[in-house]
Design an enzyme around this catalytic site. Sequence first.
Site, short mmCIF file in Angstrom:
data_model
loop_
_atom_site.label_atom_id
_atom_site.label_comp_id
_atom_site.label_asym_id
_atom_site.label_seq_id
_atom_site.Cartn_x
_atom_site.Cartn_y
_atom_site.Cartn_z
N ALA A 180 0.31 -4.02 11.12
CA ALA A 180 1.61 -3.56 10.62
C ALA A 180 1.47 -2.16 10.06
O ALA A 180 0.44 -1.81 9.49
CB ALA A 180 2.13 -4.50 9.54
N SER A 209 -0.91 0.89 6.46
CA SER A 209 -1.08 -0.11 7.50
C SER A 209 -1.97 -1.24 7.00
O SER A 209 -2.77 -1.06 6.08
CB SER A 209 -1.72 0.56 8.74
N ASP A 210 -1.81 -2.38 7.62
CA ASP A 210 -2.71 -3.50 7.35
C ASP A 210 -2.81 -4.36 8.60
O ASP A 210 -1.90 -4.36 9.43
CB ASP A 210 -2.23 -4.35 6.17
N GLN A 211 -3.92 -5.06 8.70
CA GLN A 211 -4.18 -5.89 9.87
C GLN A 211 -4.53 -7.30 9.43
O GLN A 211 -5.30 -7.49 8.49
CB GLN A 211 -5.34 -5.29 10.67
N LYS A 263 0.83 -1.21 0.00
CA LYS A 263 0.00 0.00 0.00
C LYS A 263 0.87 1.26 0.00
O LYS A 263 0.58 2.22 -0.72
CB LYS A 263 -0.93 0.00 1.22
#
Length: 198
Positions: A111, A74-76, A58
């Site tokens: 993250a 960010s990513d989860q 991203k």
Amino acid sequence: MSRLILASASAARRSLLQNAGLAFESLPVRIDEDAIRQSLITEGATPRDIADALAEFKARKATERAPGHLILASDQILALRGEIFAKPRDREDAARDLHRLSGHTHHLYSAAVIYEDAKPVWRGVGTARLSMHTHSEAQINAYLDQAWPDVSSSVGAYHAEGLGAQLFSRIEGDWFSVLGLPLLQVLSYLRMRGMVAP
């Protein structure tokens, strides 16, 4: 001076940054998360590494549209005993996910990656362990009657900061990571860059 750009359409992430007093702009980006996630799973990547890789994809995509600025992405990832969950496709999918999570403890990995000048300059991952009460099918449906479709964009089909709190018996770890961003780690880096008051 570089501006901070949040590469996300997430209202929760925007709210976290706003409430922390940060000046930033939002620049949502689209990547094929499902394909990337599946490829990484096939390669044997850990949930933590998958979250980190998706955040980096991203950030890299956003830096193409906003060169010269700090890009925060960010990513989860939600993992239950090694199984990676995706966002529910529909209400039935959400009910299945909640049934599988019911009575168990799962992990959330949030993250964040910051890009500058088309390369990563910082990354961090926060984690949390969430233990869910055991819920009957009727209880899950009653919950979704109230929560759907608001939780449709959330992995696990819950917002732990809202009605979803009733689903859990215990939450341990980084609360901000439950909300989708390891905020304290991000703030520490931005403080070093002089973008946050000491």
